[in-house]
Scaffold this motif. Sequence first.
Motif, PDB file in Angstrom:
ATOM      1  N   VAL A 149       0.851  -1.181   0.000  1.00  0.00           N
ATOM      2  CA  VAL A 149       0.000   0.000   0.000  1.00  0.00           C
ATOM      3  C   VAL A 149       0.888   1.233   0.000  1.00  0.00           C
ATOM      4  N   ALA A 150       0.526   2.225  -0.825  1.00  0.00           N
ATOM      5  CA  ALA A 150       1.338   3.438  -0.940  1.00  0.00           C
ATOM      6  C   ALA A 150       0.998   4.401   0.184  1.00  0.00           C
ATOM      7  N   TYR A 151       1.425   4.076   1.395  1.00  0.00           N
ATOM      8  CA  TYR A 151       1.096   4.922   2.545  1.00  0.00           C
ATOM      9  C   TYR A 151       1.716   6.308   2.414  1.00  0.00           C
ATOM     10  N   THR A 152       2.870   6.395   1.779  1.00  0.00           N
ATOM     11  CA  THR A 152       3.505   7.698   1.582  1.00  0.00           C
ATOM     12  C   THR A 152       2.613   8.627   0.773  1.00  0.00           C
ATOM     13  N   ALA A 153       1.944   8.083  -0.241  1.00  0.00           N
ATOM     14  CA  ALA A 153       1.024   8.887  -1.046  1.00  0.00           C
ATOM     15  C   ALA A 153      -0.132   9.395  -0.197  1.00  0.00           C
ATOM     16  N   HIS A 154      -0.609   8.579   0.738  1.00  0.00           N
ATOM     17  CA  HIS A 154      -1.684   9.013   1.639  1.00  0.00           C
ATOM     18  C   HIS A 154      -1.224  10.186   2.492  1.00  0.00           C
ATOM     19  N   VAL A 155      -0.024  10.085   3.036  1.00  0.00           N
ATOM     20  CA  VAL A 155       0.499  11.130   3.913  1.00  0.00           C
ATOM     21  C   VAL A 155       0.680  12.438   3.135  1.00  0.00           C
ATOM     22  N   VAL A 156       1.261  12.350   1.946  1.00  0.00           N
ATOM     23  CA  VAL A 156       1.484  13.549   1.138  1.00  0.00           C
ATOM     24  C   VAL A 156       0.156  14.189   0.757  1.00  0.00           C
ATOM     25  N   GLY A 157      -0.802  13.377   0.297  1.00  0.00           N
ATOM     26  CA  GLY A 157      -2.099  13.920  -0.082  1.00  0.00           C
ATOM     27  C   GLY A 157      -2.799  14.590   1.080  1.00  0.00           C
ATOM     28  N   PHE A 158      -2.742  13.980   2.258  1.00  0.00           N
ATOM     29  CA  PHE A 158      -3.388  14.522   3.451  1.00  0.00           C
ATOM     30  C   PHE A 158      -2.803  15.880   3.822  1.00  0.00           C
ATOM     31  N   VAL A 159      -1.474  15.965   3.853  1.00  0.00           N
ATOM     32  CA  VAL A 159      -0.812  17.218   4.238  1.00  0.00           C
ATOM     33  C   VAL A 159      -1.094  18.313   3.213  1.00  0.00           C
ATOM     34  N   VAL A 160      -1.037  17.981   1.931  1.00  0.00           N
ATOM     35  CA  VAL A 160      -1.320  18.971   0.892  1.00  0.00           C
ATOM     36  C   VAL A 160      -2.761  19.449   0.988  1.00  0.00           C
ATOM     37  N   GLY A 161      -3.704  18.537   1.255  1.00  0.00           N
ATOM     38  CA  GLY A 161      -5.088  18.941   1.429  1.00  0.00           C
ATOM     39  C   GLY A 161      -5.264  19.913   2.577  1.00  0.00           C
ATOM     40  N   MET A 162      -4.574  19.664   3.680  1.00  0.00           N
ATOM     41  CA  MET A 162      -4.636  20.569   4.823  1.00  0.00           C
ATOM     42  C   MET A 162      -4.111  21.957   4.463  1.00  0.00           C
ATOM     43  N   LEU A 163      -2.988  22.002   3.758  1.00  0.00           N
ATOM     44  CA  LEU A 163      -2.369  23.281   3.424  1.00  0.00           C
ATOM     45  C   LEU A 163      -3.215  24.071   2.424  1.00  0.00           C
ATOM     46  N   LEU A 164      -3.765  23.388   1.427  1.00  0.00           N
ATOM     47  CA  LEU A 164      -4.531  24.086   0.395  1.00  0.00           C
ATOM     48  C   LEU A 164      -5.820  24.692   0.944  1.00  0.00           C
ATOM     49  N   VAL A 165      -6.379  24.088   1.974  1.00  0.00           N
ATOM     50  CA  VAL A 165      -7.669  24.545   2.473  1.00  0.00           C
ATOM     51  C   VAL A 165      -7.537  25.562   3.602  1.00  0.00           C
TER      52      VAL A 165
END
Length: 277
Positions: free
Chosen positions: A230-246
Amino acid sequence: MVIPVHDLNPTRRTPWVTYALIAANFVVFLLTPAVSGSATGQGTLAQLCHLHAFTEQWALVPRELIHGRLPALVPTGDTGVGVHGPGCVLGPPTYDKSPALSVLSAMFLHGSWLHLLGNMLFLFIFGNNIEDRMGHIRFTLFYVACGYAAGYGFALLNADSAQPLIGASGAIAGVCGAYLVLYPRARVWVLVPFLIFLPLRLPAWIVLGFWFVLQAFYSAGDAVSEAGTVAYTAHVVGFVVGMLLVLPLRPGTPPPPEPQGLLFGRRARPGAQRPGW
């Protein structure tokens, strides 16, 4: 691990983009070769070879994305017999693949019913409120941006990997990160496996915060169960970017209304004090 099933956070408008994304993911999955065997993980050799060829063409491959070139040999979808017995035939690619566009196409591919349903459950629960706050067009751009950030983030950290990456998890992780920023106190009904599935109503900051910590723990390689699949790193990056963009939207976001009448699945007695999460 907790399983979210519903949030108590009403919306003002119909989340058409969220619904369209869910529908598109189901349609693509049903059109994916060998989908009939994906529920059990089984299929004929011909089906599996066809699936490998399809995935190689449309999935995100880190080595292709970072180095910008296709491999000399890819699965053709045909079967053959070699020195090690029956297998999939390799040959020069007959398609012109754009590695950058493969990040987008990979966001609509899933490897199994469990993979698909898990992703769509999170998108259904948390996507409607983010779309409601952003509007349809901005939410669409936000979703794609989080997916691209997750894909490129994973590829940069695995630049020499030839393992295809598929799934909407990175984009949906961005949606979850945005939800945590905008609605940390929204109540979410979850099922907690404890002998039986125990229903609880928890604030979003606990549900999504726990999910993020778990993904970060796996991505660091501290867990040994399925960290390699499972690409857990992709989950972490997506989560952090979502937080920053919003973050710019947070000051104008009203808190969700406090649920009335229900307390941990039971109707509260008049005058009973509700827990202050």
